[in-house]
Design a protein around this motif. Structure first.
Motif, short mmCIF file in Angstrom:
data_model
loop_
_atom_site.label_atom_id
_atom_site.label_comp_id
_atom_site.label_asym_id
_atom_site.label_seq_id
_atom_site.Cartn_x
_atom_site.Cartn_y
_atom_site.Cartn_z
N ARG A 36 0.79 -1.25 0.03
CA ARG A 36 0.04 -0.04 -0.10
C ARG A 36 0.78 1.31 0.09
NH1 ARG A 36 -3.44 -3.42 2.75
NH2 ARG A 36 -2.61 -3.04 4.87
N SER A 37 2.13 1.16 0.78
CA SER A 37 2.86 2.44 0.66
C SER A 37 3.76 2.65 -0.71
CB SER A 37 3.91 2.21 1.61
OG SER A 37 4.95 1.29 1.32
N GLY A 38 3.66 1.68 -1.46
CA GLY A 38 4.31 1.75 -2.72
C GLY A 38 5.70 1.24 -2.89
N GLU A 39 6.43 1.13 -1.78
CA GLU A 39 7.57 0.53 -1.73
C GLU A 39 7.78 -0.88 -2.30
OE1 GLU A 39 10.29 2.71 1.35
OE2 GLU A 39 8.62 1.67 2.46
N PHE A 40 6.73 -1.64 -1.97
CA PHE A 40 6.79 -3.14 -2.38
C PHE A 40 5.69 -3.29 -3.83
CE2 PHE A 40 6.21 -7.83 -0.38
CZ PHE A 40 6.54 -8.23 -1.47
N GLU A 41 6.41 -3.18 -4.68
CA GLU A 41 5.72 -2.85 -5.99
C GLU A 41 5.07 -4.20 -6.75
OE1 GLU A 41 8.02 -1.30 -9.31
OE2 GLU A 41 8.16 0.55 -8.43
N ALA A 42 5.72 -5.28 -6.41
CA ALA A 42 5.09 -6.63 -6.88
C ALA A 42 5.40 -7.60 -6.16
CB ALA A 42 5.15 -6.70 -8.44
N ILE A 43 4.76 -8.82 -6.27
CA ILE A 43 5.09 -10.03 -5.58
C ILE A 43 4.47 -11.16 -6.48
CG2 ILE A 43 3.25 -10.24 -3.76
CD1 ILE A 43 5.17 -11.68 -2.01
N TYR A 44 5.45 -12.19 -6.51
CA TYR A 44 4.81 -13.26 -7.54
C TYR A 44 5.20 -14.71 -6.87
CZ TYR A 44 4.41 -9.79 -11.11
OH TYR A 44 4.07 -8.54 -11.71
N ARG A 45 4.28 -15.62 -6.73
CA ARG A 45 4.77 -16.89 -6.30
C ARG A 45 5.79 -17.48 -7.28
NH1 ARG A 45 5.01 -18.66 -1.81
NH2 ARG A 45 2.86 -18.21 -1.29
N VAL A 46 6.73 -18.30 -6.93
CA VAL A 46 7.18 -19.36 -7.62
C VAL A 46 6.81 -20.66 -7.56
CG1 VAL A 46 9.60 -20.28 -7.99
CG2 VAL A 46 9.74 -18.08 -7.15
N VAL A 47 6.39 -21.19 -8.76
CA VAL A 47 5.41 -22.19 -8.90
C VAL A 47 6.33 -23.32 -8.33
CG1 VAL A 47 4.38 -23.83 -10.36
CG2 VAL A 47 4.18 -21.49 -10.71
N GLY A 48 5.50 -24.34 -7.40
CA GLY A 48 6.10 -25.56 -6.77
C GLY A 48 7.19 -25.35 -5.62
N LYS A 49 7.13 -23.99 -5.25
CA LYS A 49 8.23 -23.89 -3.87
C LYS A 49 7.62 -23.05 -3.14
CE LYS A 49 12.51 -23.83 -6.83
NZ LYS A 49 13.48 -23.04 -6.99
N TYR A 50 8.08 -22.96 -1.79
CA TYR A 50 7.49 -21.68 -0.78
C TYR A 50 8.47 -20.75 -1.04
CZ TYR A 50 5.72 -20.26 3.49
OH TYR A 50 4.81 -19.41 4.36
N ALA A 51 8.28 -19.98 -2.08
CA ALA A 51 9.24 -18.91 -2.54
C ALA A 51 8.33 -17.69 -3.25
CB ALA A 51 10.56 -19.55 -3.40
N ASN A 52 9.14 -16.59 -3.57
CA ASN A 52 8.58 -15.64 -4.29
C ASN A 52 9.67 -14.76 -4.83
OD1 ASN A 52 8.99 -12.83 -2.70
ND2 ASN A 52 8.24 -14.01 -1.15
N VAL A 53 9.11 -13.95 -5.82
CA VAL A 53 10.07 -13.11 -6.56
C VAL A 53 9.22 -11.60 -6.22
CG1 VAL A 53 11.11 -12.53 -8.79
CG2 VAL A 53 10.73 -14.78 -8.12
N SER A 54 10.03 -10.83 -5.89
CA SER A 54 9.33 -9.56 -5.64
C SER A 54 10.16 -8.28 -6.01
CB SER A 54 9.35 -9.38 -3.92
OG SER A 54 8.41 -10.30 -3.44
#
Length: 91
Positions: A36-54
């Motif tokens: 909401r603050s705009g500092e965290f622009e995007a987050i995507y789940r990495v398929v098949g892992k407990y991981a993300n790309v942000s």
């Protein structure tokens, strides 16, 4: 400054399901406030892992460090950070 962060979470086997659920709830609240603050622009789940790309847009390396170390799951994260620059072919 724009950064790509690849985050993988590994909880210790000794952590109870209730503790994991609590950390997940805290993480959601923290990350959504940053979005909401705009500092965290995007987050995507990495398929098949407990991981993300942000993607983060912050004023400094120090600010990114403050954000990342503030995540409730930070002690259980492996984070790879890459500084990004605009590509000359970008429209």
């Amino acid at each position: 400054m724009k950064f790509l962060c690849q985050m993988q979470v590994t909880f210790p086997e000794s952590m109870s399901p209730e503790e994991v659920a609590q950390k997940q709830a805290e993480e959601k609240e923290y990350s959504q406030a940053l979005q909401r603050s705009g500092e965290f622009e995007a987050i995507y789940r990495v398929v098949g892992k407990y991981a993300n790309v942000s993607i983060f847009e912050v004023e400094s390396n120090q600010r990114l460090h403050e954000i990342l170390s503030g995540f409730p799951m930070f002690p259980y994260m492996s984070i790879e950070t890459t500084a990004l620059a605009t590509h000359p072919n970008a429209i």
